[in-house]
Design a protein around this motif. Structure first.
Motif, PDB file in Angstrom:
ATOM      1  N   GLN A  39       0.839  -1.204   0.000  1.00  0.00           N
ATOM      2  CA  GLN A  39       0.000   0.000   0.000  1.00  0.00           C
ATOM      3  C   GLN A  39       0.872   1.252   0.000  1.00  0.00           C
ATOM      4  O   GLN A  39       0.568   2.238  -0.665  1.00  0.00           O
ATOM      5  CB  GLN A  39      -0.932  -0.003   1.213  1.00  0.00           C
ATOM      6  N   GLY A  40       1.982   1.219   0.743  1.00  0.00           N
ATOM      7  CA  GLY A  40       2.924   2.334   0.741  1.00  0.00           C
ATOM      8  C   GLY A  40       3.588   2.521  -0.622  1.00  0.00           C
ATOM      9  O   GLY A  40       3.762   3.649  -1.088  1.00  0.00           O
ATOM     10  N   LEU A  41       3.937   1.409  -1.270  1.00  0.00           N
ATOM     11  CA  LEU A  41       4.516   1.492  -2.611  1.00  0.00           C
ATOM     12  C   LEU A  41       3.521   2.091  -3.598  1.00  0.00           C
ATOM     13  O   LEU A  41       3.879   2.932  -4.434  1.00  0.00           O
ATOM     14  CB  LEU A  41       4.955   0.102  -3.081  1.00  0.00           C
ATOM     15  N   HIS A  42       2.277   1.668  -3.495  1.00  0.00           N
ATOM     16  CA  HIS A  42       1.239   2.222  -4.376  1.00  0.00           C
ATOM     17  C   HIS A  42       1.052   3.719  -4.121  1.00  0.00           C
ATOM     18  O   HIS A  42       0.927   4.505  -5.058  1.00  0.00           O
ATOM     19  CB  HIS A  42      -0.079   1.467  -4.171  1.00  0.00           C
ATOM     20  N   THR A  43       1.058   4.112  -2.867  1.00  0.00           N
ATOM     21  CA  THR A  43       0.897   5.528  -2.507  1.00  0.00           C
ATOM     22  C   THR A  43       2.034   6.369  -3.079  1.00  0.00           C
ATOM     23  O   THR A  43       1.799   7.421  -3.674  1.00  0.00           O
ATOM     24  CB  THR A  43       0.841   5.680  -0.970  1.00  0.00           C
ATOM     25  N   VAL A  44       3.263   5.902  -2.909  1.00  0.00           N
ATOM     26  CA  VAL A  44       4.413   6.657  -3.407  1.00  0.00           C
ATOM     27  C   VAL A  44       4.434   6.666  -4.932  1.00  0.00           C
ATOM     28  O   VAL A  44       4.779   7.680  -5.553  1.00  0.00           O
ATOM     29  CB  VAL A  44       5.729   6.099  -2.820  1.00  0.00           C
ATOM     30  N   GLN A  45       4.026   5.560  -5.561  1.00  0.00           N
ATOM     31  CA  GLN A  45       3.977   5.530  -7.024  1.00  0.00           C
ATOM     32  C   GLN A  45       2.968   6.540  -7.552  1.00  0.00           C
ATOM     33  O   GLN A  45       3.244   7.273  -8.497  1.00  0.00           O
ATOM     34  CB  GLN A  45       3.630   4.124  -7.518  1.00  0.00           C
ATOM     35  N   GLN A  46       1.795   6.614  -6.926  1.00  0.00           N
ATOM     36  CA  GLN A  46       0.789   7.588  -7.353  1.00  0.00           C
ATOM     37  C   GLN A  46       1.274   9.015  -7.107  1.00  0.00           C
ATOM     38  O   GLN A  46       1.048   9.907  -7.917  1.00  0.00           O
ATOM     39  CB  GLN A  46      -0.535   7.341  -6.625  1.00  0.00           C
ATOM     40  N   LEU A  47       1.940   9.227  -5.988  1.00  0.00           N
ATOM     41  CA  LEU A  47       2.517  10.538  -5.687  1.00  0.00           C
ATOM     42  C   LEU A  47       3.564  10.912  -6.726  1.00  0.00           C
ATOM     43  O   LEU A  47       3.594  12.043  -7.218  1.00  0.00           O
ATOM     44  CB  LEU A  47       3.134  10.529  -4.289  1.00  0.00           C
ATOM     45  N   PHE A  48       4.416   9.955  -7.089  1.00  0.00           N
ATOM     46  CA  PHE A  48       5.460  10.192  -8.084  1.00  0.00           C
ATOM     47  C   PHE A  48       4.857  10.552  -9.437  1.00  0.00           C
ATOM     48  O   PHE A  48       5.308  11.488 -10.098  1.00  0.00           O
ATOM     49  CB  PHE A  48       6.346   8.948  -8.200  1.00  0.00           C
ATOM     50  N   ILE A  49       3.827   9.846  -9.837  1.00  0.00           N
ATOM     51  CA  ILE A  49       3.163  10.138 -11.110  1.00  0.00           C
ATOM     52  C   ILE A  49       2.538  11.530 -11.060  1.00  0.00           C
ATOM     53  O   ILE A  49       2.576  12.283 -12.028  1.00  0.00           O
ATOM     54  CB  ILE A  49       2.113   9.053 -11.433  1.00  0.00           C
ATOM     55  N   GLY A  50       1.981  11.896  -9.920  1.00  0.00           N
ATOM     56  CA  GLY A  50       1.339  13.200  -9.764  1.00  0.00           C
ATOM     57  C   GLY A  50       2.301  14.377  -9.719  1.00  0.00           C
ATOM     58  O   GLY A  50       1.874  15.523  -9.808  1.00  0.00           O
ATOM     59  N   LEU A  51       3.601  14.119  -9.584  1.00  0.00           N
ATOM     60  CA  LEU A  51       4.571  15.222  -9.540  1.00  0.00           C
ATOM     61  C   LEU A  51       4.767  15.870 -10.898  1.00  0.00           C
ATOM     62  O   LEU A  51       5.255  16.998 -10.973  1.00  0.00           O
ATOM     63  CB  LEU A  51       5.916  14.721  -9.015  1.00  0.00           C
ATOM     64  N   GLY A  52       4.411  15.182 -11.959  1.00  0.00           N
ATOM     65  CA  GLY A  52       4.516  15.759 -13.295  1.00  0.00           C
ATOM     66  C   GLY A  52       5.948  16.064 -13.679  1.00  0.00           C
ATOM     67  O   GLY A  52       6.815  15.198 -13.629  1.00  0.00           O
ATOM     68  N   ARG A  53       6.233  17.303 -14.064  1.00  0.00           N
ATOM     69  CA  ARG A  53       7.567  17.672 -14.542  1.00  0.00           C
ATOM     70  C   ARG A  53       8.620  17.657 -13.444  1.00  0.00           C
ATOM     71  O   ARG A  53       9.808  17.691 -13.721  1.00  0.00           O
ATOM     72  CB  ARG A  53       7.527  19.034 -15.214  1.00  0.00           C
ATOM     73  N   LYS A  54       8.207  17.601 -12.204  1.00  0.00           N
ATOM     74  CA  LYS A  54       9.173  17.553 -11.098  1.00  0.00           C
ATOM     75  C   LYS A  54       9.640  16.122 -10.814  1.00  0.00           C
ATOM     76  O   LYS A  54      10.409  15.895  -9.886  1.00  0.00           O
ATOM     77  CB  LYS A  54       8.565  18.162  -9.844  1.00  0.00           C
ATOM     78  N   GLN A  55       9.177  15.157 -11.632  1.00  0.00           N
ATOM     79  CA  GLN A  55       9.594  13.771 -11.449  1.00  0.00           C
ATOM     80  C   GLN A  55      11.096  13.593 -11.625  1.00  0.00           C
ATOM     81  O   GLN A  55      11.683  12.705 -11.013  1.00  0.00           O
ATOM     82  CB  GLN A  55       8.889  12.857 -12.457  1.00  0.00           C
ATOM     83  N   VAL A  56      11.717  14.430 -12.426  1.00  0.00           N
ATOM     84  CA  VAL A  56      13.149  14.288 -12.674  1.00  0.00           C
ATOM     85  C   VAL A  56      13.967  14.600 -11.423  1.00  0.00           C
ATOM     86  O   VAL A  56      15.144  14.227 -11.351  1.00  0.00           O
ATOM     87  CB  VAL A  56      13.608  15.184 -13.852  1.00  0.00           C
ATOM     88  N   GLN A  57      13.371  15.250 -10.440  1.00  0.00           N
ATOM     89  CA  GLN A  57      14.074  15.595  -9.207  1.00  0.00           C
ATOM     90  C   GLN A  57      13.822  14.596  -8.083  1.00  0.00           C
ATOM     91  O   GLN A  57      14.327  14.762  -6.978  1.00  0.00           O
ATOM     92  CB  GLN A  57      13.640  16.980  -8.732  1.00  0.00           C
ATOM     93  N   VAL A  58      13.043  13.538  -8.359  1.00  0.00           N
ATOM     94  CA  VAL A  58      12.666  12.574  -7.319  1.00  0.00           C
ATOM     95  C   VAL A  58      12.906  11.152  -7.827  1.00  0.00           C
ATOM     96  O   VAL A  58      12.641  10.852  -8.989  1.00  0.00           O
ATOM     97  CB  VAL A  58      11.175  12.746  -6.934  1.00  0.00           C
ATOM     98  N   GLN A  59      13.419  10.290  -6.955  1.00  0.00           N
ATOM     99  CA  GLN A  59      13.605   8.881  -7.275  1.00  0.00           C
ATOM    100  C   GLN A  59      12.925   8.025  -6.206  1.00  0.00           C
ATOM    101  O   GLN A  59      13.312   8.068  -5.054  1.00  0.00           O
ATOM    102  CB  GLN A  59      15.088   8.525  -7.339  1.00  0.00           C
TER     103      GLN A  59
END
Length: 174
Positions: free
Chosen positions: A74-94
């Protein structure tokens, strides 16, 4: 208005805010530390290795206590959805799955995650948490894995708020 009358009015008016501030600090009439949504780490924990100079990304790590079970997924799913929602700022997050053993089935289910082993043997302080890790590998904030008490959307919103603040105030990129 003469000089003594002016000073007798001016000095108390200048000292009154200082006195009120001292009383507020002494009696605890304010709430400190309410800016961040997550829990700041009480001690330094370097959970990941430091990145190279050209790699300037924040890392969102899901840290299961032992094996990745329902709360971890559930935590992995939450972080994955958060990562997708970051949009163009995804390049700054891993996104990172920080676990001692590599679970390939879980990593296939959540392809945005990278598996890494913790650098410190003792990760009890961050077990069963989602953590924000800086470029140097230092864990800054932790959030509980989603369960009945902590809804995934609330946790994701809190992480996003704190992560965007940290990214905006980051001076390493300047």
């Amino acid at each position: 208005m003469n000089k003594t009358k002016f000073l007798s009015i001016f000095l108390p008016l200048c000292l009154l805010p200082l006195l009120l501030a001292k009383l507020a600090l002494h009696f605890g009439w304010f709430e400190g530390g309410t800016v961040s949504k997550g829990e700041w780490m009480p001690e330094e924990v370097f959970a990941l290795p430091a990145l190279a100079a050209h790699e300037k990304v924040w890392r969102l790590a899901v840290v299961p206590a032992k094996d990745c079970e329902q709360r971890c997924e559930q935590g992995l799913h939450t972080v994955q959805q958060l990562f997708i929602g970051l949009g163009r700022k995804q390049v700054q997050v891993q996104p990172v799955l920080l676990a001692a053993s590599k679970d390939t089935a879980v990593l296939q289910q959540f392809p945005v995650f990278q598996h890494q082993h913790p650098t410190q043997a003792d990760t009890a302080a961050i077990g069963n948490y989602i953590v924000i890790v800086d470029v140097q590998g230092l864990v800054l904030l932790r959030y509980p894995l989603p369960d009945a008490d902590h809804l995934p959307a609330d946790i994701a919103r809190d992480i996003r708020t704190d992560l965007l603040k940290l990214m905006n105030y980051d001076r390493i990129r300047v």
